[in-house]
Write an enzyme that holds these catalytic residues in place. Structure first.
Site, PDB file in Angstrom:
ATOM      1  N   HIS A   9       0.809  -1.231   0.000  1.00 48.95           N
ATOM      2  CA  HIS A   9       0.000   0.000   0.000  1.00 48.95           C
ATOM      3  C   HIS A   9       0.837   1.273   0.000  1.00 48.95           C
ATOM      4  CE1 HIS A   9      -3.782  -2.064   0.357  1.00 48.95           C
ATOM      5  NE2 HIS A   9      -3.440  -2.669   1.492  1.00 48.95           N
ATOM      6  N   ASP A  36      -2.868 -10.261  -2.763  1.00 50.24           N
ATOM      7  CA  ASP A  36      -3.456  -9.867  -1.477  1.00 50.24           C
ATOM      8  C   ASP A  36      -4.941  -9.551  -1.710  1.00 50.24           C
ATOM      9  OD1 ASP A  36      -2.467  -8.585   1.406  1.00 50.24           O
ATOM     10  OD2 ASP A  36      -4.143  -7.452   0.557  1.00 50.24           O
TER      11      ASP A  36
HETATM   12  C1  SP5 Z   1      -1.357  -5.173   3.768  1.00 45.20           C
HETATM   13  C2  SP5 Z   1      -2.831  -5.140   4.068  1.00 45.20           C
HETATM   14  O1  SP5 Z   1      -3.498  -6.153   3.945  1.00 45.20           O
HETATM   15  N1  SP5 Z   1      -3.326  -3.975   4.492  1.00 45.20           N
HETATM   16  C3  SP5 Z   1      -4.702  -3.862   4.761  1.00 45.20           C
HETATM   17  C4  SP5 Z   1      -5.046  -2.527   5.278  1.00 45.20           C
HETATM   18  C5  SP5 Z   1      -6.506  -2.441   5.558  1.00 45.20           C
HETATM   19  N2  SP5 Z   1      -6.789  -1.340   6.401  1.00 45.20           N
HETATM   20  C6  SP5 Z   1      -8.149  -0.917   6.415  1.00 45.20           C
HETATM   21  C7  SP5 Z   1      -9.063  -1.884   7.097  1.00 45.20           C
HETATM   22  C8  SP5 Z   1      -9.181  -1.555   8.561  1.00 45.20           C
HETATM   23  C9  SP5 Z   1      -9.783  -2.712   9.285  1.00 45.20           C
HETATM   24  N3  SP5 Z   1      -9.421  -2.689  10.672  1.00 45.20           N
HETATM   25  C10 SP5 Z   1      -9.799  -3.908  11.321  1.00 45.20           C
HETATM   26  C11 SP5 Z   1      -9.257  -4.042  12.694  1.00 45.20           C
HETATM   27  C12 SP5 Z   1      -9.801  -5.307  13.331  1.00 45.20           C
HETATM   28  N4  SP5 Z   1      -9.218  -5.551  14.600  1.00 45.20           N
HETATM   29 ZN    ZN Z   2      -4.517  -6.976   2.411  1.00 40.28          ZN
END
Ligand code: SP5
Ligand code: ZN
Length: 335
Positions: free
Chosen positions: A154, A190
């Protein structure tokens, strides 16, 4: 398969992340790696390739920011992990304000990637793991695996986001080109679109970026990964986004993957770099595909059938108890 990991990759340890308006425990935690390490045998520590291969991808002002951000946060009287709260939505003028909150906004695109005291150390050694896997493949290994943490796909040349700080697959790609490879294909499997990798190579004709991911109309990172993003300039046509709807299982996944693999064959790559996330797993807590553990082996086998020297770098995957099994199932496809 040769696998690389450095214990300093555990140092990155944000406590909480912003999720649906509340702070929840950080999903990208060291327990992920511990589960994988308990499953894999023969993990080697990478040698130190230094900062130069990282500078081929990331801008110097961003690297200086990343190395000092947490110290500056503490010097400003703050506790805990550093993250921004104000972003320059239209453009990012290099104003050099020398304010930690301004710089956090300038060098990031989301609020889900806090910087802890150990973030730079872990990101640096994660990139070294990617470089060690690349070196192994350039040295004649058919494939090698970098157990990268934090993940990388990202983040861009001068911004972090999505739990990512240094773009490991881009660092591998540029190292391979510097070593004489001419055309590299990056395959990103991914769950989320690899927006940083796409951005880094968007105008490059010598690097093909192919990504199978959740439709950004419904899923993070929302603003990138749509099917009509196809590259620009010399890179026109060397970006291929294959978004899939939530709920997709093996059948839909294979159809998209086969389209991507055909594009890689047509491109005539002399090396393949894979961004592998196991967050496509049915049990992933933040994702919505339906792949099973056993599905990863035939998926990897069809990637291996490209018959290209292959560097595999770890990206996401948050079903921690199943992560080692999912990684092992994927790597088994290269046997
Ligand atoms: C590398 C990768 O897979 N990055 C993913 C980034 C996603 N971020 C946004 C989603 C936020 C979700 N948070 C969930 C927390 C649950 N404990
Ligand atoms: Zn991811």
């Amino acid at each position: 398969m040769k696998t690389f990991f450095d214990a300093r990759q555990h140092d990155h340890a944000p406590a909480m992340e912003l999720h649906n308006g509340a702070y929840v425990p950080y999903a990208e935690h060291r327990g992920r790696m511990e589960n994988v390490l308990a499953t894999l045998s023969q993990v080697e520590a990478p040698r130190d390739h230094g900062i130069e291969p990282i500078r081929r991808v990331h801008k110097d002002n961003y690297l200086a920011f990343l190395q000092s951000a947490h110290e500056r946060w503490v010097a400003a009287g703050r506790n805990g992990d550093a993250h921004g709260y104000a972003w320059p939505v239209v453009g990012r003028r290099p104003l050099n304000l020398n304010r930690i909150d301004a710089d956090l906004g300038q060098f990031s695109f989301d609020a889900s990637s806090p910087i802890s005291a150990g973030t730079w150390t872990s990101a640096y050694w994660g990139a070294q793991s990617a470089l060690a896997a690349t070196e192994a493949v350039l040295g004649g290994e058919r494939a090698a695996f970098a157990l990268c943490r934090p993940p990388g796909h990202h983040c861009g040349a001068d911004y972090l986001g999505g739990y990512c700080f240094l773009n490991n697959v881009a660092i591998s790609t540029e190292a391979a080109i510097a070593a004489g490879k001419r055309r590299i294909a990056i395959l990103d499997v991914d769950y989320h679109h690899g927006n940083g990798t796409q951005d880094i190579f968007y105008d490059r004709g010598d690097v093909l970026f192919v990504s199978v991911h959740a439709d950004p109309a419904t899923d993070y990172p929302f603003f990138w990964g749509h099917a009509d993003e196809r590259g620009e300039g010399a890179g026109e046509g060397t970006t291929l986004n294959l978004p899939l709807p939530r709920g997709s299982g093996l059948e839909a996944y294979r159809a998209a993957l086969d389209t991507g693999l055909a594009a890689i064959r047509d491109f005539g790559a002399d090396m393949l770099c894979v961004s592998f996330g196991a967050d496509t797993f049915a049990g992933d807590p933040i994702s919505q595909f339906a792949l099973q553990t056993a599905d990863y082996t035939p998926i990897a086998r069809s990637i291996a059938d490209l018959d290209l020297p292959t560097v595999i770098v770890m990206e996401g995957g948050y079903a921690v108890d199943a992560l080692g099994a999912n990684v092992a199932a994927f790597l088994a496809g290269f046997d």
